[in-house]
Design a protein around this motif. Structure first.
Motif: not given
Length: 193
Positions: A20-21, A61-62, A66-69, A84-87
């Motif tokens: 994804a990244m 996709v992000l 699990g990279l955005v929520e 927003r970003l998860v981390d």
């Protein structure tokens, strides 16, 4: 469940997140969320120069990786979707993927994209630095040769990353000064002159 280092940075250990990244638009969207905070798909589309439908697809996709929520608390009505970003950040080590060909391939692709974007940003800065002399005087470039063991390089890496995190996660002073996004990157690896 994603693994996080003590500093809260997500340690990416799966091919899905790395893949994804490894997409230029998704990488730019994550950067925009990091710099500007939560956004809608239309806001990210405008910021990254893509169609809203494309931005929505990349956000999906992000999110699946699990990279955005979604950030429903920011929506003004039921039709508006904020993300927003998860981390606060991600990191990975190709050494952790030696037994997973797909993850190793994705790690190389994500690393290549990161390097390409660092190079492009540096070229753009060099082409435009003279137009902002106050920033040109403050900007820096450092290149050093050292003799280190792998353990010492790991220690140096930890110190540099801790400093960068401290500055990136600090509370911005409310002193009336205008602050611009600043891009800082560092690399350390064995090489020969």
């Amino acid at each position: 469940m994603p693994t996080r280092d003590p500093d809260g940075i997500r340690r990416v250990t799966d091919a899905k997140a790395l893949s994804a990244m490894a997409n230029p638009f998704r990488s730019r969207m994550m950067d925009a969320l990091k710099v500007d905070g939560p956004s809608t798909a239309s806001g990210l589309a405008q910021r990254t120069g893509q169609a809203v439908g494309s931005a929505s697809h990349h956000l999906k996709v992000l999110a699946e990786a699990g990279l955005v929520e979604e950030a429903p608390d920011l929506a003004k009505d039921r039709r508006e979707r904020w993300w927003r970003l998860v981390d606060p950040g991600t990191r990975w080590s190709r050494a952790e993927f030696a037994d997973d060909t797909a993850a190793l391939t994705a790690a190389y692709a994500a690393e290549a994209l990161t390097l390409q974007r660092q190079f492009e940003r540096t070229q753009e800065w060099n082409a435009n630095a003279a137009s902002v002399p106050e920033w040109d005087a403050a900007a820096f470039n450092s290149q050093n040769w050292m003799r280190l063991t792998p353990e010492e390089l790991g220690e140096l890496s930890g110190e540099i990353v801790a400093t960068l995190l401290r500055w990136s996660q600090r509370t911005v002073p409310d002193d009336g000064q205008e602050r611009e996004p600043v891009f800082v990157f560092a690399r350390g690896f064995p090489a020969q002159p």
